[in-house]
Design a protein around this motif. Structure first.
Motif, PDB file in Angstrom:
ATOM      1  N   PHE A 233       0.826  -1.216   0.000  1.00 37.27           N
ATOM      2  CA  PHE A 233       0.000   0.000   0.000  1.00 37.27           C
ATOM      3  C   PHE A 233       0.857   1.263   0.000  1.00 37.27           C
ATOM      4  N   ASN A 234       2.122   1.106   0.346  1.00 34.63           N
ATOM      5  CA  ASN A 234       3.001   2.263   0.466  1.00 34.63           C
ATOM      6  C   ASN A 234       4.150   2.239  -0.531  1.00 34.63           C
ATOM      7  N   ASP A 263       4.726   7.419   2.642  1.00 35.32           N
ATOM      8  CA  ASP A 263       4.118   7.207   3.965  1.00 35.32           C
ATOM      9  C   ASP A 263       5.138   7.000   5.096  1.00 35.32           C
TER      10      ASP A 263
HETATM   11 MG    MG Z   1      -0.145   4.313   3.511  1.00 36.97          MG
END
Ligand code: MG
Ligand code: ADP
Length: 372
Positions: A233-234, A263
Motif C-alpha cells: 500500500f506504500n 508514507d
Molecule cells: Mg499508507
C-alpha cells in the motif's frame, strides 16, 4: 472527513483573522472562550465585527460552538485547520486549485491539487488522534484536555515528521516523492504518476523487483532507519521506458519497474527497542506479498536484522534516524506521536467498531457539512 473547499473563496480577511485567533488560542485552550477570540482578533468593527466572523465561520463548520462547557466557547474543527493550511499554501502560491481525493486512509486524506501553472501535486492531510479518543474511551476525559492527546497536535506531529524524513531521504537519493512544503497537519509533495504495488497483478521479472525492494529496506537500515509500514500500500511502481540501440542499429525498448516509497510518519530508528520486530515485519510483508501475488519465493533466507544492524552508518553514510529531531521535532513529540500511532495500529487490528469517521467530540453543532 473530506476536504470541502466550497467556502474557501468566500471568506473575508476578517474571517481569516478570527480563524487564526482561534487557532492560536487553541494551543492552550481546547475550548476557546469567546472573550479570548475577541482579544486575539484584529478585526475592523471591534467586537461586533468579531462576532460576525464567528457566526460566519461556525456556519460553514470551521469552528464549532461547544455547548457543554461551563463557559461559552468555540473549538477549531478539522475543517478549520484544513482551511488554515490551504490558505497558507494559497498565499504562498503553492496551491491554486483543489482536485479530487485520491486516497482515503483512516489517518489521512490524499488530495490532488495544482499550482498556478497547472502542475499537479499531492496534498496529504493527516487525521491522527481520532482513534485514540474513540477506542480508549476510559482515557477520553483524561486525554481531552491534554495537548499531547489532541488530534490537532498529533496530526501536526505526523505531518512534521513525514516532511522531515521525506526531505532527508530525498537528499540521500532515496526514491520518494519530492517534499514541497508543510503547513500544520498537512504535507505538500510531488505527484507520483505510478501504480500502487497492490494493484499490480503480474510483473515480467518478480525476482528483480523483489530484490530492489529488499535492497531498499537494507539501504534504509544502513542509514539507521526502518520504514515501519513497508508494504504494497506504500510502494508505488513506476514504469521507466528506455530505448537502447545495439551495434547493428536495432532499437530495443526495455521497461524498468522503479519502486517509489511513500508514507513516513511511523519511521523508526534501527536503535529502537523493538527495531528487530519492525524490521522483520517490513521484510515479511514483502515476502508474503510476492508469494501470494506473483507466486515468487526468494531463494535466500533473510535478510536478518542482526546483519543489517552491523551495516548502520557503514561507508560513512549519513544516519537519518535523527532527521526529524534535527528539524525541531523533540524527543517528547516523537514519544507522543509513537504512542498515538501504536494505539491506532492496535485499534485497527482489533477491528474496533468505534473506529468511526467522526470527530472526537460528537456533541457539537455546526460540523455536519464536514462529515461524510
Ligand atoms: Mg499508507
Ligand atoms: P496513509 O497514511 O493514509 O496510508 P499514504 O501516504 O500511504 O497515506 O497515501 C495513501 C494513498 O494515496 C497511497 O496508497 C497512494 O495511492 C496515494 N498517494 C499518496 N501519496 C502520493 C503521491 N505523492 N503520488 C501519488 N499517489 C500518492
Amino acid at each position: 472527513m473530506k476536504l470541502d473547499t466550497r467556502a474557501l473563496r468566500y471568506l473575508a480577511s476578517e474571517d481569516w483573522n478570527v480563524l487564526t485567533a482561534v487557532e492560536r488560542a487553541s494551543k492552550d485552550h481546547e475550548i476557546v472562550p469567546t472573550q479570548l477570540i475577541e482579544r486575539f482578533s484584529r478585526v475592523k468593527g471591534g467586537v461586533s465585527g468579531v462576532h460576525k466572523s464567528i457566526s460566519a465561520l461556525a456556519k460553514v463548520g470551521l469552528i464549532a460552538r461547544v455547548k457543554e462547557a461551563k463557559y461559552d466557547g468555540y473549538r477549531l474543527t478539522y475543517g478549520g485547520l484544513d482551511y488554515l493550511a490551504m490558505h497558507a499554501y494559497s498565499t504562498r502560491k503553492e496551491i491554486y486549485s483543489v482536485g479530487s481525493r485520491i486516497g482515503v486512509g483512516k489517518e489521512s486524506d490524499i488530495m490532488m491539487v495544482a499550482d498556478h501553472k497547472g502542475v499537479q501535486k499531492v496534498l496529504k492531510i493527516h487525521r491522527l488522534g481520532r482513534i485514540s479518543f474513540r477506542s480508549v474511551k476510559t482515557n477520553r476525559d483524561y486525554l481531552r484536555n491534554r495537548q499531547s492527546g489532541s488530534w490537532m497536535y498529533l496530526s501536526r506531529l505526523a505531518a512534521m515528521k513525514e516532511f522531515a524524513f521525506m526531505k532527508a531521504l530525498r537528499e540521500e537519493d532515496f526514491p520518494v516523492p519530492e517534499p514541497i512544503a508543510q503547513s500544520r497537519h498537512t504535507v505538500l509533495m510531488s505527484f507520483v504518476d505510478a501504480f500502487l504495488l497492490r494493484t499490480i497483478n503480474s510483473v515480467p521479472d518478480p525476482a528483480s523487483l523483489y530484490s530492489d525492494l529488499i535492497d531498499l529496506i537494507l539501504r534504509l537500515a544502513k542509514h539507521g532507519l526502518i520504514h515501519g509500514d513497508f508494504n504494497e500500500f506504500n510502494i508505488l511502481i513506476k514504469e521507466e521506458r528506455s530505448v537502447t540501440t545495439s551495434d547493428s542499429g536495432e532499437e530495443d525498448e526495455s521497461i524498468a519497474l522503479v519502486p517509489i516509497v511513500i508514507d513516513f510518519p511511523q519511521m523508526i530508528s534501527m536503535d529502537h527497542q523493538n527495531a528487530e520486530m519492525y524490521f522483520d515485519r517490513d521484510v515479511n510483508c514483502i515476502k508474503r506479498f510476492f508469494e501470494r501475488k506473483f507466486g515468487f519465493v526468494g531463494t535466500q533466507p533473510g535478510p536478518f536484522f542482526k546483519d543489517a544492524k552491523k551495516t548502520v552508518g557503514r561507508d560513512n553514510v549519513r544516519r537519518l534516524d535523527a532527521a526529524a529531531e534535527a528539524s525541531g521535532f523533540t524527543k517528547k513529540m516523537a514519544r507522543d506521536l509513537e504512542k498515538a500511532i501504536r494505539e491506532q495500529e492496535a485499534a485497527k487490528e482489533k477491528g474496533d467498531e468505534q473506529y468511526s469517521d467522526e470527530d472526537e467530540d460528537g456533541s457539537e453543532e455546526g460540523e455536519e457539512g464536514w462529515r461524510e
